[in-house]
Design an enzyme around this catalytic site. Sequence first.
Site, PDB file in Angstrom:
ATOM      1  N   ASP A 172     -19.584  10.736  13.623  1.00 52.31           N
ATOM      2  CA  ASP A 172     -20.773   9.978  13.216  1.00 52.31           C
ATOM      3  C   ASP A 172     -21.699  10.883  12.394  1.00 52.31           C
ATOM      4  OD1 ASP A 172     -22.532   7.332  14.384  1.00 52.31           O
ATOM      5  OD2 ASP A 172     -23.696   9.043  13.626  1.00 52.31           O
ATOM      6  N   ILE A 173     -22.128  10.378  11.253  1.00 45.09           N
ATOM      7  CA  ILE A 173     -22.993  11.182  10.389  1.00 45.09           C
ATOM      8  C   ILE A 173     -24.366  11.356  11.034  1.00 45.09           C
ATOM      9  CG2 ILE A 173     -24.038  11.364   8.092  1.00 45.09           C
ATOM     10  CD1 ILE A 173     -21.750   9.695   7.023  1.00 45.09           C
ATOM     11  N   ASN A 231     -30.400   7.599   3.735  1.00 46.20           N
ATOM     12  CA  ASN A 231     -30.667   6.327   3.050  1.00 46.20           C
ATOM     13  C   ASN A 231     -32.123   6.215   2.623  1.00 46.20           C
ATOM     14  OD1 ASN A 231     -28.302   4.838   2.838  1.00 46.20           O
ATOM     15  ND2 ASN A 231     -28.438   4.040   4.915  1.00 46.20           N
ATOM     16  N   ASP A 277     -24.186   5.274   0.326  1.00 50.16           N
ATOM     17  CA  ASP A 277     -22.802   4.819   0.145  1.00 50.16           C
ATOM     18  C   ASP A 277     -21.927   5.937  -0.422  1.00 50.16           C
ATOM     19  OD1 ASP A 277     -23.434   2.380   1.101  1.00 50.16           O
ATOM     20  OD2 ASP A 277     -23.195   1.277  -0.785  1.00 50.16           O
ATOM     21  N   GLU A 312     -21.868   4.246   9.625  1.00 53.58           N
ATOM     22  CA  GLU A 312     -21.608   5.635   9.236  1.00 53.58           C
ATOM     23  C   GLU A 312     -20.742   6.330  10.277  1.00 53.58           C
ATOM     24  OE1 GLU A 312     -23.724   5.315  12.041  1.00 53.58           O
ATOM     25  OE2 GLU A 312     -24.563   7.276  11.537  1.00 53.58           O
TER      26      GLU A 312
HETATM   27  P1  GH3 Z   1     -27.870   9.809  14.341  1.00 46.38           P
HETATM   28  O1  GH3 Z   1     -27.901  11.215  13.912  1.00 46.38           O
HETATM   29  O2  GH3 Z   1     -28.409   9.604  15.718  1.00 46.38           O
HETATM   30  O3  GH3 Z   1     -26.520   9.200  14.192  1.00 46.38           O
HETATM   31  O4  GH3 Z   1     -28.870   9.031  13.395  1.00 46.38           O
HETATM   32  P2  GH3 Z   1     -28.516   8.012  12.238  1.00 46.38           P
HETATM   33  O5  GH3 Z   1     -29.720   7.843  11.391  1.00 46.38           O
HETATM   34  O6  GH3 Z   1     -27.270   8.453  11.541  1.00 46.38           O
HETATM   35  O7  GH3 Z   1     -28.122   6.728  13.073  1.00 46.38           O
HETATM   36  P3  GH3 Z   1     -28.676   5.259  13.063  1.00 46.38           P
HETATM   37  O8  GH3 Z   1     -27.690   4.495  13.867  1.00 46.38           O
HETATM   38  O9  GH3 Z   1     -30.121   5.246  13.504  1.00 46.38           O
HETATM   39  O10 GH3 Z   1     -28.634   4.798  11.557  1.00 46.38           O
HETATM   40  C1  GH3 Z   1     -27.477   4.494  10.920  1.00 46.38           C
HETATM   41  C2  GH3 Z   1     -27.852   3.999   9.559  1.00 46.38           C
HETATM   42  O11 GH3 Z   1     -26.704   3.760   8.773  1.00 46.38           O
HETATM   43  C3  GH3 Z   1     -28.597   2.692   9.575  1.00 46.38           C
HETATM   44  C4  GH3 Z   1     -28.000   1.852   8.468  1.00 46.38           C
HETATM   45  O12 GH3 Z   1     -28.971   1.445   7.575  1.00 46.38           O
HETATM   46  C5  GH3 Z   1     -27.049   2.808   7.789  1.00 46.38           C
HETATM   47  N1  GH3 Z   1     -25.839   2.172   7.283  1.00 46.38           N
HETATM   48  C6  GH3 Z   1     -24.933   1.467   7.989  1.00 46.38           C
HETATM   49  N2  GH3 Z   1     -23.921   1.077   7.180  1.00 46.38           N
HETATM   50  C7  GH3 Z   1     -24.190   1.527   5.946  1.00 46.38           C
HETATM   51  C8  GH3 Z   1     -23.528   1.435   4.671  1.00 46.38           C
HETATM   52  O13 GH3 Z   1     -22.439   0.851   4.538  1.00 46.38           O
HETATM   53  N3  GH3 Z   1     -24.107   2.039   3.611  1.00 46.38           N
HETATM   54  C9  GH3 Z   1     -25.292   2.707   3.727  1.00 46.38           C
HETATM   55  N4  GH3 Z   1     -25.801   3.292   2.648  1.00 46.38           N
HETATM   56  N5  GH3 Z   1     -25.949   2.797   4.900  1.00 46.38           N
HETATM   57  C10 GH3 Z   1     -25.410   2.221   5.989  1.00 46.38           C
HETATM   58 MG    MG Z   2     -25.421   8.516  12.608  1.00 45.22          MG
HETATM   59 MG    MG Z   3     -23.795   5.595  14.249  1.00 48.08          MG
END
Ligand code: GH3
Ligand code: MG
Ligand code: MG
Length: 228
Positions: free
Chosen positions: A105-106, A113, A122, A148
């Site tokens: 997980d990123i 974003n 993306d 992500e």
């Molecule tokens: P953590 O280190 O705890 O994982 O924090 P995080 O910010 O990575 O995790 P969180 O679950 O709070 O946020 C994930 C974000 O990923 C929220 C959403 O807007 C973004 N996201 C989900 N799918 C996509 C996608 O296909 N493209 C883009 N650009 N963003 C995405």
């Molecule tokens: Mg994440």
């Molecule tokens: Mg996640």
Amino acid sequence: MLTVKDTTADKVTGLESGADDYLPKPYSEIELNARIYAALRMKRLQDEQLLKNRQLQEMLTKVETLAITDPLTGLFNRRRFENILELEFKRTIRYKTPLSCMLVDIDHFKSINDTFGHHAGDCVLKEVALVLQPLPPRSGHRGALGGEEFVVILPSVGLEGALVPANRILQSISEHVFSEVGERKVTVSIGLAAPERERHVRQQLAQLADVAMYNAKRLGRNRVETAR
Ligand code: GH3
Ligand code: MG
Ligand code: MG
């Protein structure tokens, strides 16, 4: 088939041995031509049907591929992931070979974003997939679970063995220079899990990897944690 034999039994024998049509001699040329044209009509219809079937099959294959592919990264998607995990799980139980599951997980992706925009986000996702793809082991099944999160299923690799590729992924991502995010470093947190012989069901394996991944987040991110 043209022949002097013209009893019903002869005709039946001729047709049964593969003739499409049967004319007794002496034959009329007009009738022969008419029968040939009728046969050609049938042939054309058959050819058209074959072509249609082939086109349909190609379309079906495309749709099937789309249904199991993550559109952004080209990796397999969650649906296919469930499928592979089930197959590998069965194999593990049958042959008593190890298996492990890695959830990637990123870190702070939301802030990537927010800072650089959704398009840059993306691009990061695509590049993470590109970094993951060539890393060992070759037998690892790499997927994107949406959002992500990425997954690697490692057949015949136990928990200890999986630590090596997991740390390699961690390092490769943190060292990679991502194209759309300036100087910003991107890191991932990884959760590892392996089934305890025959005790875990498939869903638990993914859940365990998830718990391990959240432990990695809690313990500071950019690290690997295993589910014990
Ligand atoms: P953590 O280190 O705890 O994982 O924090 P995080 O910010 O990575 O995790 P969180 O679950 O709070 O946020 C994930 C974000 O990923 C929220 C959403 O807007 C973004 N996201 C989900 N799918 C996509 C996608 O296909 N493209 C883009 N650009 N963003 C995405
Ligand atoms: Mg994440
Ligand atoms: Mg996640």
